[in-house]
Design a protein around this motif. Structure first.
Motif, PDB file in Angstrom:
ATOM      1  N   GLY A   1       0.823  -1.211   0.000  1.00 51.80           N
ATOM      2  CA  GLY A   1       0.000   0.000   0.000  1.00 51.80           C
ATOM      3  C   GLY A   1       0.848   1.248   0.000  1.00 51.80           C
ATOM      4  N   ASP A   2       1.896   1.225   0.827  1.00 51.23           N
ATOM      5  CA  ASP A   2       2.785   2.387   0.883  1.00 51.23           C
ATOM      6  C   ASP A   2       3.435   2.628  -0.473  1.00 51.23           C
ATOM      7  N   ALA A   3       3.816   1.534  -1.139  1.00 54.34           N
ATOM      8  CA  ALA A   3       4.497   1.685  -2.428  1.00 54.34           C
ATOM      9  C   ALA A   3       3.569   2.304  -3.462  1.00 54.34           C
ATOM     10  N   VAL A   4       2.313   1.816  -3.505  1.00 51.92           N
ATOM     11  CA  VAL A   4       1.353   2.363  -4.471  1.00 51.92           C
ATOM     12  C   VAL A   4       1.128   3.838  -4.180  1.00 51.92           C
ATOM     13  N   MET A   5       0.965   4.153  -2.878  1.00 53.30           N
ATOM     14  CA  MET A   5       0.724   5.536  -2.499  1.00 53.30           C
ATOM     15  C   MET A   5       1.900   6.413  -2.885  1.00 53.30           C
ATOM     16  N   TYR A   6       3.111   5.918  -2.631  1.00 55.41           N
ATOM     17  CA  TYR A   6       4.296   6.705  -2.960  1.00 55.41           C
ATOM     18  C   TYR A   6       4.383   6.934  -4.459  1.00 55.41           C
ATOM     19  N   GLY A   7       4.037   5.894  -5.225  1.00 59.85           N
ATOM     20  CA  GLY A   7       4.069   6.027  -6.681  1.00 59.85           C
ATOM     21  C   GLY A   7       3.136   7.117  -7.163  1.00 59.85           C
ATOM     22  N   SER A   8       1.880   7.075  -6.676  1.00 62.86           N
ATOM     23  CA  SER A   8       0.932   8.083  -7.156  1.00 62.86           C
ATOM     24  C   SER A   8       1.311   9.468  -6.651  1.00 62.86           C
ATOM     25  N   PHE A   9       1.883   9.509  -5.451  1.00 64.17           N
ATOM     26  CA  PHE A   9       2.332  10.792  -4.890  1.00 64.17           C
ATOM     27  C   PHE A   9       3.428  11.399  -5.777  1.00 64.17           C
ATOM     28  N   CYS A  10       4.391  10.533  -6.180  1.00 63.66           N
ATOM     29  CA  CYS A  10       5.479  11.017  -7.042  1.00 63.66           C
ATOM     30  C   CYS A  10       4.928  11.498  -8.370  1.00 63.66           C
ATOM     31  N   MET A  11       3.927  10.770  -8.888  1.00 66.90           N
ATOM     32  CA  MET A  11       3.351  11.176 -10.168  1.00 66.90           C
ATOM     33  C   MET A  11       2.737  12.560 -10.027  1.00 66.90           C
ATOM     34  N   PHE A  12       1.984  12.769  -8.936  1.00 67.18           N
ATOM     35  CA  PHE A  12       1.365  14.076  -8.701  1.00 67.18           C
ATOM     36  C   PHE A  12       2.426  15.168  -8.669  1.00 67.18           C
ATOM     37  N   LEU A  13       3.518  14.898  -7.935  1.00 66.12           N
ATOM     38  CA  LEU A  13       4.541  15.933  -7.748  1.00 66.12           C
ATOM     39  C   LEU A  13       5.272  16.256  -9.038  1.00 66.12           C
ATOM     40  N   LEU A  14       5.485  15.197  -9.866  1.00 63.57           N
ATOM     41  CA  LEU A  14       6.436  15.377 -10.958  1.00 63.57           C
ATOM     42  C   LEU A  14       5.805  15.814 -12.268  1.00 63.57           C
ATOM     43  N   ILE A  15       4.471  15.873 -12.352  1.00 61.60           N
ATOM     44  CA  ILE A  15       3.848  16.287 -13.619  1.00 61.60           C
ATOM     45  C   ILE A  15       4.293  17.697 -14.027  1.00 61.60           C
ATOM     46  N   PRO A  16       4.214  18.706 -13.121  1.00 64.95           N
ATOM     47  CA  PRO A  16       4.690  20.041 -13.520  1.00 64.95           C
ATOM     48  C   PRO A  16       6.186  20.068 -13.804  1.00 64.95           C
ATOM     49  N   VAL A  17       6.963  19.310 -13.027  1.00 67.60           N
ATOM     50  CA  VAL A  17       8.399  19.247 -13.281  1.00 67.60           C
ATOM     51  C   VAL A  17       8.634  18.696 -14.685  1.00 67.60           C
ATOM     52  N   GLY A  18       7.853  17.667 -15.056  1.00 64.14           N
ATOM     53  CA  GLY A  18       7.964  17.083 -16.391  1.00 64.14           C
ATOM     54  C   GLY A  18       7.650  18.112 -17.465  1.00 64.14           C
ATOM     55  N   LEU A  19       6.584  18.905 -17.216  1.00 65.30           N
ATOM     56  CA  LEU A  19       6.221  19.937 -18.202  1.00 65.30           C
ATOM     57  C   LEU A  19       7.367  20.919 -18.398  1.00 65.30           C
ATOM     58  N   GLU A  20       7.991  21.306 -17.289  1.00 70.95           N
ATOM     59  CA  GLU A  20       9.099  22.257 -17.376  1.00 70.95           C
ATOM     60  C   GLU A  20      10.272  21.652 -18.137  1.00 70.95           C
ATOM     61  N   ILE A  21      10.575  20.372 -17.834  1.00 68.30           N
ATOM     62  CA  ILE A  21      11.720  19.729 -18.493  1.00 68.30           C
ATOM     63  C   ILE A  21      11.453  19.616 -19.988  1.00 68.30           C
ATOM     64  N   LYS A  22      10.186  19.272 -20.332  1.00 69.23           N
ATOM     65  CA  LYS A  22       9.839  19.150 -21.744  1.00 69.23           C
ATOM     66  C   LYS A  22      10.087  20.484 -22.461  1.00 69.23           C
ATOM     67  N   GLU A  23       9.675  21.561 -21.781  1.00 69.17           N
ATOM     68  CA  GLU A  23       9.843  22.898 -22.369  1.00 69.17           C
ATOM     69  C   GLU A  23      11.320  23.213 -22.587  1.00 69.17           C
TER      70      GLU A  23
END
Lengths: 229, 314
Positions: B262-284
C-alpha cells in the motif's frame, strides 16, 4: 465549469474542512485546521461585502484607503515591524467604522504581500490587521478612543497583540511541546519586534491622528460615505 | 516569459498548489516530506527562481530552524532519552519531531515561492472573480492603486521640494513632519480623484446588473490531460492517506516504519502528482534546447548544409 462553480467550491471547502478535522483529532496535526479556522473567520466579511448593496463611491474609498496603507509599508521594508499600516488602519476605522476597518486591514495585508511575498503568514496578517480595524471601529465612540492618549495606548497594545497573534502560527506546529514555557520563550524572542511595532504605532498615530482624521471626516461629510457603519 | 507549467490553465495550477499544501500538512512521513521538498525545489530551479529562493533562504531557515531547537527543549515525551539539558530530558523522539516539522514549514514556504511565480494576480482573479465579484473588484482596484500612488508620491515630492518641503534635508523632526505633509497631500488628492472615478463608474451603469466577466484562459487538450492526471493521482494519494498509510508514529515511542504494498502504491501516485509540472518544465527546456541546436527531433525535417535552390524554383 462556470455553471458548477458554487457547488464545486462548497464541496471543495467541506472536503478540506473534513481533512483538517481528522488530521487534528487523529494525528494532533494542527496546521491545516488553523488555516481552515482563519478562513472561516474571514469568510463572513467577504460574504457581507458581497451581499450588501454597496455604493461605487464606498467601494472606491475602501480601495484607496487599503492602497494607501499598503503603499505606506513599502518605504519601511528594511525595518522589521516598523510600519504605519496599523496606524492608518486604526485611523480609517476610527472615521469609517468597524466593518470598513476590517476590510481595509485585511485588504492592506493581502495587497502589500503581493510585493513582500505571499506565504503562510498572509492569512494571519489579514486576520490580525482586520481585527485591529474591527476593534478600533467598535471603540470609536467611547471616551477612551476620543482622547488622544487613549488612542495612543490602543495602538501600543495592538502592537503587542499583533505579534502575539502572529506567533500562534508556529507555536501551533508543536502540539506536544505546548506549555507555558514554550509560549513564554516564543513571546520573549519576539519581544523586540513587538516593542518596535508598538512604539512605531504610537509614533505614527501621534503625528498622523489630527490631520488625517480631519481630512477623512471632511470626505465622509462631503460625500456622505459609509454613514451607517 | 510564460511557458512550461506557468502557461497551464489557472485551475490546473491551483489544483497543484492546493494539493501540495494539503500533502505537506497531511502526510507526516520523512520520505514523503523529503520527496515533496525535492520536487518543489527542482520545480523552483527549473522555473528560474533560484536567485529569489537564495535571497529569502536565511529567513526561511531561521523560522523553520527554531522549531527544531524548541521542540526538544519543551517537549519531553518519548522513551529514548539522549541526555539532560537544564535538568530536562532531551528525547530522540522530540528531536525527530522537530526535524519533521522543520521539513513541513520549509515545504510550505517553498510552495508559496513557486505559487507567487506561477499564479499571477490575473489568474487568481480569473478563478475567484466570478465567485466573489465585489471582493475581486476591490482587490483589483487596490492592486492597481499601489503603483499609481507610488508614482503620485514621486510627483508630489518633486513639486513640494520647490517650496522647501523635502524628506531628504533638514533636521529629523522637520523631515518627519514634511513626510507626513507629503502623505496627507497624497491622501487628499487620491480620495478626491477616486471619488470622481466612482461617479464615472456609476454614470456608466456600475451596479445596475450582475457584473459580467471576461475569461482569457481556455482549457485546451494539454490542460485537460494534466488536470485529469493530477486529480487522479492526488485523489489516490489522499485515499491511501485516509486509510492510514504514509504516517510514521513518533510519539510516544519511535517505531521503525514498515513498508507495505500500500505504501508503495501511495508513494508512486504521490510522485506522479509531484512530478507532472516538473515534467512539463523539463519538456519545455528540452524543446528550447533542440530548437537552439537546430536539429529538430520533430517531424519537420530541416536540411543541413547550404541551401541550394531546387530545379523547380530555378
Amino acid at each position: 465549469m462556470l455553471r458548477f462553480r458554487y457547488p464545486l467550491f462548497i464541496a471543495l471547502a467541506l472536503f478540506v474542512v473534513g481533512l483538517a478535522l481528522t488530521a487534528a483529532l487523529q494525528d494532533r496535526h494542527y496546521i491545516l485546521l488553523s488555516l481552515v479556522l482563519l478562513a472561516a473567520a474571514l469568510f463572513p466579511l467577504f460574504v457581507r461585502l458581497e451581499r450588501r448593496s454597496i455604493e461605487s463611491r464606498e467601494l472606491v474609498l475602501l480601495a484607496v484607503l487599503s492602497a494607501v496603507a499598503a503603499v505606506s509599508r513599502i518605504p519601511f521594508a528594511a525595518l522589521p515591524s516598523v510600519q504605519p499600516v496599523s496606524a492608518i488602519v486604526i485611523l480609517s476605522a476610527y472615521v469609517f467604522g468597524a466593518e470598513a476597518g476590517l476590510i481595509i486591514g485585511a485588504m492592506a495585508a493581502l495587497v502589500s504581500n503581493l510585493y513582500f511575498g505571499q506565504g503562510p503568514w498572509t492569512p494571519w496578517q489579514m486576520f490580525s490587521w482586520g481585527m485591529v480595524g474591527l476593534t478600533a471601529g467598535w471603540l470609536r465612540n467611547t471616551r477612551w478612543m476620543r482622547s488622544k492618549i487613549g488612542m495612543l495606548v490602543f495602538g501600543f497594545i495592538w502592537g503587542f497583540l499583533f505579534g502575539w497573534i502572529m506567533n500562534i502560527w508556529y507555536i501551533i506546529s508543536l502540539p506536544d511541546a505546548f506549555s507555558w514555557g514554550l509560549v513564554a520563550a516564543a513571546y520573549a524572542s519576539s519581544f523586540y519586534f513587538d516593542l518596535a511595532h508598538a512604539l512605531s504605532n504610537v509614533f505614527f498615530l501621534s503625528i498622523l491622528a489630527g490631520s488625517w482624521i480631519k481630512v477623512m471626516e471632511r470626505f465622509r461629510k462631503k460625500y456622505g460615505l459609509l454613514q451607517r457603519g | 516569459m510564460s511557458n512550461g507549467f506557468r502557461s497551464v490553465h489557472p485551475s490546473v495550477a491551483l489544483l497543484y498548489y492546493v494539493g501540495l499544501l494539503l500533502f505537506a500538512t497531511l502526510l507526516f512521513h520523512p520520505l514523503f516530506l523529503l520527496t515533496e521538498l525535492a520536487a518543489v525545489l527542482s520545480l523552483l530551479l527549473l522555473q528560474g527562481q533560484g536567485r529569489h529562493l537564495l535571497r529569502g533562504l536565511p529567513f526561511y531557515l531561521l523560522m523553520a530552524g527554531s522549531v527544531v531547537l524548541w521542540n526538544p527543549l519543551f517537549s519531553h515525551r518519548g522513551s529514548h532519552i539522549l541526555f539532560y539539558a537544564f535538568d530536562q530530558p532531551i528525547t530522540l523522539e522530540a528531536i525527530l519531531y522537530g526535524l519533521m516539522m522543520m521539513l513541513v514549514l520549509l515545504t510550505i514556504m517553498f510552495v508559496f515561492i513557486s505559487y507567487n511565480f506561477t499564479m499571477t494576480t490575473d489568474k487568481f482573479m480569473y478563478l475567484f472573480g466570478t465567485v466573489a465579484p465585489k471582493s475581486a473588484l476591490l482587490i483589483l482596484m487596490t492592486i492597481r492603486f499601489v503603483p499609481l500612488f507610488q508614482r503620485r508620491l514621486g510627483q508630489i515630492t518633486l513639486i513640494q521640494s520647490s517650496r522647501g518641503i523635502s524628506v531628504s534635508s533638514g533636521k529629523l523632526r522637520k523631515r518627519m513632519s514634511d513626510g507626513m505633509t507629503l502623505l496627507k497631500v497624497l491622501l487628499t488628492w487620491s480620495l478626491e480623484e477616486a471619488l470622481q472615478t466612482a461617479d464615472s463608474m456609476k454614470a456608466r451603469g456600475y451596479g445596475i446588473r450582475k457584473r459580467s466577466t471576461y475569461g482569457i484562459f481556455k482549457l485546451d487538450r494539454r490542460d485537460i490531460i494534466t488536470l485529469i492526471c493530477l486529480a487522479g493521482s492526488g485523489m489516490l494519494t489522499l485515499i491511501f492517506s485516509m486509510q492510514g498509510y504514509g504516517m510514521v508514529e513518533i510519539y510516544p515511542r519511535l517505531k521503525t516504519p514498515v513498508y507495505t504494498g500500500g505504501d508503495a502504491v501511495m508513494y508512486g501516485s504521490f510522485c506522479m502528482f509531484l512530478l507532472i509540472p516538473v515534467g512539463l518544465e523539463i519538456k519545455e527546456k528540452w524543446l528550447w534546447r533542440s530548437f537552439e541546436r537546430r536539429d529538430f527531433p520533430s517531424v519537420i525535417p530541416i536540411k543541413k548544409g547550404p541551401h541550394y535552390m531546387t530545379s523547380r524554383s530555378r
